[in-house]
Design an enzyme around this catalytic site. Sequence first.
Site, short mmCIF file in Angstrom:
data_model
loop_
_atom_site.label_atom_id
_atom_site.label_comp_id
_atom_site.label_asym_id
_atom_site.label_seq_id
_atom_site.Cartn_x
_atom_site.Cartn_y
_atom_site.Cartn_z
CB CYS A 158 31.46 -12.70 9.18
SG CYS A 158 31.96 -12.68 11.12
CG HIS A 251 30.61 -17.62 10.41
ND1 HIS A 251 31.71 -18.34 10.72
CD2 HIS A 251 30.77 -16.29 10.72
CE1 HIS A 251 32.37 -17.39 11.24
NE2 HIS A 251 31.83 -16.26 11.25
#
Length: 361
Positions: A158, A251
């Site tokens: 990710c 993120h």
Amino acid sequence: MSEKLRVGILGATGMVGQRFISLLENHPWFEVVTVAASPRSAGKTYEEAVGGRWKMDTPMPEAVKNLIVMNVNEVEKVAESVDFVFSAVDMTKDEIKAIEEAYAKTETPVVSNNSAHRWTPDVPMVIPEVNPEHFEVIKFQKERLGTTRGFIAVKPNCSIQSYAPVLTAWKEFEPYEVVATTYQAISGAGKTFKDWPEMVENIIPYIGGEEEKSEQEPLRLWGKIEDGVIKKAESPVITCQCIRVPVLNGHTAAVFVKFRKKPSKEELIRKLEEFSGLPQELELPSAPKQFMRYMEEDNRPQVKADVDYENGMGVSIGRLREDTVYDYKFVGLSHNTVRGAAGGAVLCAELLKAQGYITKK
Ligand SMILES: NC(=O)c1ccc[n+]([C@@H]2O[C@H](COP(=O)([O-])OP(=O)(O)OC[C@H]3O[C@@H](n4cnc5c(N)ncnc54)[C@H](OP(=O)(O)O)[C@@H]3O)[C@@H](O)[C@H]2O)c1
């Protein structure tokens, strides 16, 4: 009989599993028919097994509530009920490697969110806009496994989705040195603030194994198939620090880049915005229309305002400017459990179906 492909989710009760369930509600091509988790959950209804652990903003889909959870380890039993599986189990790396291979050997394609097979030489690790051609290595993998339709395909970590696609769009300018710091959400650890109170108003400067993944996985994406395996690219060199921040989803990466052929800021923005791939061309159901967008405002992208861009499948970039030590610096943001996990895997499966790798059994 439904025309949709029958899908099983391994690790269906976990954070990523729940995201799969949510994303696949009303999917035009795929229907969740089987949910599997640890022996602790097996035999219960999905609703009972998840109990108070439902972590999505949207309610649990009615269609899965009464499915009886199967045991991930009962491979044959799970496999016979589905056309392919998504995998998001939390087991040891060796256990995951073995179980995903066992599923593939039952002629059940596995599209995995786990890291266990990301460096298995004949397993493609794909961001569909970036390296769809790596699916061609599947024929070599099938030869090794002795299968006709079973194989494993994975998506990358990710953390890299906020900058690896950006660097891909800038490839012709030959980036050769990259420094990235990632600011990673707690859902990346399968957690919410309720089950990780230590993270409220806190920063933890360590995420086990994450820095190596963030530095190395982009090179595999940019690699080539040679002699039936993926050979990683040698350049650019990437160094990374990964930091856990008090954010639920999203993120962020702050990135510095040196180019051999230094472009103008305008060229960089144009390349970003023009970049698209097979998912857009084929109009796959989960494809973002605009994969990457550039935001001119000095204070964007922001997690709260921008993480759900393109239903969490797009990447937002901002603050691109010249740097005094490096050539340019920028900030990127992506949704870690959508583009960075379940959504990225669903897009892989859509492309695999469109290309005939996943069919009805
Ligand atoms: N969260 C993210 O953003 C993210 C991103 C990329 C990759 N990943 C990876 O995806 C995987 C799942 O992550 P997660 O955050 O969803 O984890 P999680 O919330 O802890 O869920 C783990 C799942 O695995 C099952 N499980 C645990 N032990 C098992 C066992 N011994 N045998 C069979 N099943 C078992 C659990 O079932 P029970 O409910 O029955 O225990 C649950 O369904 C991990 O490998 C993680 O590294 C996560």
